[in-house]
Motif scaffolding. Structure first.
Motif, PDB file in Angstrom:
ATOM      1  N   ALA A  63     -40.515 -39.745 -55.789  1.00 30.08           N
ATOM      2  CA  ALA A  63     -40.694 -40.397 -57.199  1.00 30.08           C
ATOM      3  C   ALA A  63     -40.310 -41.659 -57.130  1.00 30.08           C
ATOM      4  CB  ALA A  63     -39.463 -39.680 -58.080  1.00 30.08           C
ATOM      5  N   LEU A  64     -39.463 -42.355 -56.263  1.00 29.50           N
ATOM      6  CA  LEU A  64     -39.182 -43.626 -56.099  1.00 29.50           C
ATOM      7  C   LEU A  64     -40.239 -44.342 -55.269  1.00 29.50           C
ATOM      8  CD1 LEU A  64     -35.418 -43.622 -55.275  1.00 29.50           C
ATOM      9  CD2 LEU A  64     -36.374 -44.359 -57.209  1.00 29.50           C
ATOM     10  N   GLU A  65     -40.933 -43.546 -54.408  1.00 23.08           N
ATOM     11  CA  GLU A  65     -41.919 -43.910 -53.470  1.00 23.08           C
ATOM     12  C   GLU A  65     -43.273 -44.298 -54.527  1.00 23.08           C
ATOM     13  OE1 GLU A  65     -44.969 -42.313 -50.115  1.00 23.08           O
ATOM     14  OE2 GLU A  65     -42.755 -41.771 -50.056  1.00 23.08           O
ATOM     15  N   ALA A  66     -43.551 -43.418 -55.257  1.00 20.37           N
ATOM     16  CA  ALA A  66     -44.688 -43.558 -55.840  1.00 20.37           C
ATOM     17  C   ALA A  66     -44.381 -44.575 -57.199  1.00 20.37           C
ATOM     18  CB  ALA A  66     -44.754 -42.070 -56.982  1.00 20.37           C
ATOM     19  N   GLN A  67     -42.879 -44.897 -57.505  1.00 18.98           N
ATOM     20  CA  GLN A  67     -42.860 -45.804 -58.755  1.00 18.98           C
ATOM     21  C   GLN A  67     -42.966 -47.267 -57.960  1.00 18.98           C
ATOM     22  OE1 GLN A  67     -40.111 -48.218 -58.954  1.00 18.98           O
ATOM     23  NE2 GLN A  67     -40.985 -48.944 -61.202  1.00 18.98           N
ATOM     24  N   SER A  68     -42.547 -47.349 -56.767  1.00 23.85           N
ATOM     25  CA  SER A  68     -42.629 -48.495 -55.976  1.00 23.85           C
ATOM     26  C   SER A  68     -44.108 -49.283 -55.809  1.00 23.85           C
ATOM     27  CB  SER A  68     -41.907 -48.564 -54.521  1.00 23.85           C
ATOM     28  OG  SER A  68     -40.683 -48.362 -54.746  1.00 23.85           O
ATOM     29  N   GLU A  69     -44.847 -48.028 -55.370  1.00 22.20           N
ATOM     30  CA  GLU A  69     -46.198 -48.353 -55.341  1.00 22.20           C
ATOM     31  C   GLU A  69     -47.140 -48.688 -56.449  1.00 22.20           C
ATOM     32  OE1 GLU A  69     -50.169 -45.590 -54.209  1.00 22.20           O
ATOM     33  OE2 GLU A  69     -48.458 -45.091 -53.000  1.00 22.20           O
ATOM     34  N   PHE A  70     -46.753 -47.933 -57.426  1.00 18.32           N
ATOM     35  CA  PHE A  70     -47.336 -48.360 -58.838  1.00 18.32           C
ATOM     36  C   PHE A  70     -46.813 -49.758 -59.337  1.00 18.32           C
ATOM     37  CE2 PHE A  70     -46.833 -48.537 -63.537  1.00 18.32           C
ATOM     38  CZ  PHE A  70     -48.185 -48.285 -63.888  1.00 18.32           C
ATOM     39  N   ALA A  71     -45.746 -50.229 -59.013  1.00 18.68           N
ATOM     40  CA  ALA A  71     -45.169 -51.463 -59.495  1.00 18.68           C
ATOM     41  C   ALA A  71     -45.870 -52.474 -58.740  1.00 18.68           C
ATOM     42  CB  ALA A  71     -43.554 -51.481 -59.372  1.00 18.68           C
TER      43      ALA A  71
END
Length: 112
Positions: A63-71
């Motif tokens: 989830a953190l990886e996906a959020q970082s990628e999206f940001a």
């Protein structure tokens, strides 16, 4: 002494200049609105994809990886679109003022 023909020619030139400037303004504003619309649509689609991806993750790390990628991708997209739209505003200003350059040059040289 000022001739009536000179006044009529000045009025005609001024009207043509205003019409050209208005036409340039209209097409420039349309290009800017289109760019904003395309960016908004892309941003919405990217956010939708992120939410779908986030709803499928099963761990906090993912989830953190996906959020970082999206940001990161959202920021990069925003900067690129902001530069594109700023360029459109610059072009709009140049194209709107351009018809007046000849008119100003003509009458400022006649005044000297």
């Amino acid at each position: 002494m000022v001739k009536v023909e000179d006044i009529q020619n000045y009025g005609k030139e001024h009207l043509e200049t205003v019409a050209a400037s208005a036409s340039n303004l209209q097409s420039g504003v349309q290009a800017i609105a289109t760019a904003y619309g395309e960016y908004a649509k892309k941003s919405f689609e990217d956010t939708k994809s992120f939410v779908e991806k986030l709803s499928g993750v099963k761990s906090l790390d993912k989830a953190l990886e996906a959020q970082s990628e999206f940001a990161r991708s959202s920021y990069e997209s925003f900067v690129a679109e902001a530069q594109k739209i700023a360029g459109l505003y610059t072009d709009l200003a140049k194209q709107t003022i351009k018809p007046y350059e000849g008119l100003v040059a003509k009458y400022s040289s006649a005044a000297h």
